[in-house]
Design a protein around this motif. Structure first.
Motif, mmCIF file in Angstrom:
data_model
loop_
_atom_site.group_PDB
_atom_site.id
_atom_site.type_symbol
_atom_site.label_atom_id
_atom_site.label_comp_id
_atom_site.label_asym_id
_atom_site.label_seq_id
_atom_site.Cartn_x
_atom_site.Cartn_y
_atom_site.Cartn_z
ATOM 1 N N GLU A 179 46.574 27.025 -19.809
ATOM 2 C CA GLU A 179 45.345 27.160 -20.913
ATOM 3 C C GLU A 179 44.265 28.185 -20.185
ATOM 4 N N ALA A 180 44.044 28.003 -18.707
ATOM 5 C CA ALA A 180 43.196 28.677 -18.182
ATOM 6 C C ALA A 180 43.625 30.329 -18.042
ATOM 7 N N GLU B 291 41.708 36.218 -22.420
ATOM 8 C CA GLU B 291 40.717 36.377 -23.468
ATOM 9 C C GLU B 291 39.334 37.142 -23.026
ATOM 10 N N GLY B 292 38.934 36.947 -21.808
ATOM 11 C CA GLY B 292 37.857 37.498 -21.150
ATOM 12 C C GLY B 292 36.787 36.513 -20.787
ATOM 13 N N LEU C 260 34.114 27.528 -30.215
ATOM 14 C CA LEU C 260 33.036 27.121 -29.788
ATOM 15 C C LEU C 260 32.048 27.746 -28.732
ATOM 16 N N VAL C 261 32.742 28.220 -27.913
ATOM 17 C CA VAL C 261 32.211 28.930 -26.765
ATOM 18 C C VAL C 261 32.567 30.658 -27.086
ATOM 19 N N GLU C 262 31.120 31.006 -26.985
ATOM 20 C CA GLU C 262 31.298 32.641 -27.178
ATOM 21 C C GLU C 262 31.405 33.308 -25.696
ATOM 22 N N ILE C 263 32.227 34.547 -25.766
ATOM 23 C CA ILE C 263 32.156 35.007 -24.453
ATOM 24 C C ILE C 263 30.993 36.066 -24.237
ATOM 25 N N ASP C 264 30.392 35.839 -22.886
ATOM 26 C CA ASP C 264 29.169 36.762 -22.627
ATOM 27 C C ASP C 264 29.341 36.807 -21.227
ATOM 28 N N LEU D 32 42.759 25.485 -27.071
ATOM 29 C CA LEU D 32 42.614 26.748 -26.900
ATOM 30 C C LEU D 32 41.712 27.501 -28.289
ATOM 31 N N SER D 33 42.350 27.044 -29.237
ATOM 32 C CA SER D 33 41.641 27.522 -30.402
ATOM 33 C C SER D 33 40.216 26.876 -30.554
ATOM 34 N N MET D 34 40.051 25.623 -30.432
ATOM 35 C CA MET D 34 38.749 24.985 -30.251
ATOM 36 C C MET D 34 37.801 25.681 -29.359
ATOM 37 N N ILE D 35 38.371 25.971 -28.337
ATOM 38 C CA ILE D 35 37.280 26.287 -26.966
ATOM 39 C C ILE D 35 37.044 27.788 -27.705
ATOM 40 N N LYS D 36 37.880 28.763 -28.279
ATOM 41 C CA LYS D 36 37.405 30.152 -28.650
ATOM 42 C C LYS D 36 36.511 30.060 -29.888
#
Length: 66
Positions: free
Chosen positions: A47-48, A54-55, A28-32, A22-26
């Motif tokens: 996790e999903a 988180e958005g 590396l992957v920006e929310i837009d 979860l930490s790695m995804i947050k």
């Protein structure tokens, strides 16, 4: 009854939430508006669900419906 159907009753006890993933995804992957994540083999979807809160737009699937 197959193995995963029996395991599904205890899945969250046996497999803890993967906080490192979860930490790695947050990180590396920006929310837009165009960010979507696909979680295959999602188990119970812990996790999903966290990522959705988180958005992130998350699609999660697992072969076992239980």
């Amino acid at each position: 009854m197959d193995f995963y159907t029996v395991l599904s009753r205890y899945y969250d006890l046996v497999f803890q939430k993967n906080k490192k993933a979860l930490s790695m995804i947050k990180h590396l992957v920006e929310i837009d508006d165009h960010t979507s994540l696909l979680d295959l083999g999602a188990g119970t979807g812990e996790e999903a669900i966290d990522l959705a809160f988180e958005g992130y737009h998350v699609i999660a699937a697992d072969l076992n419906e239980d």
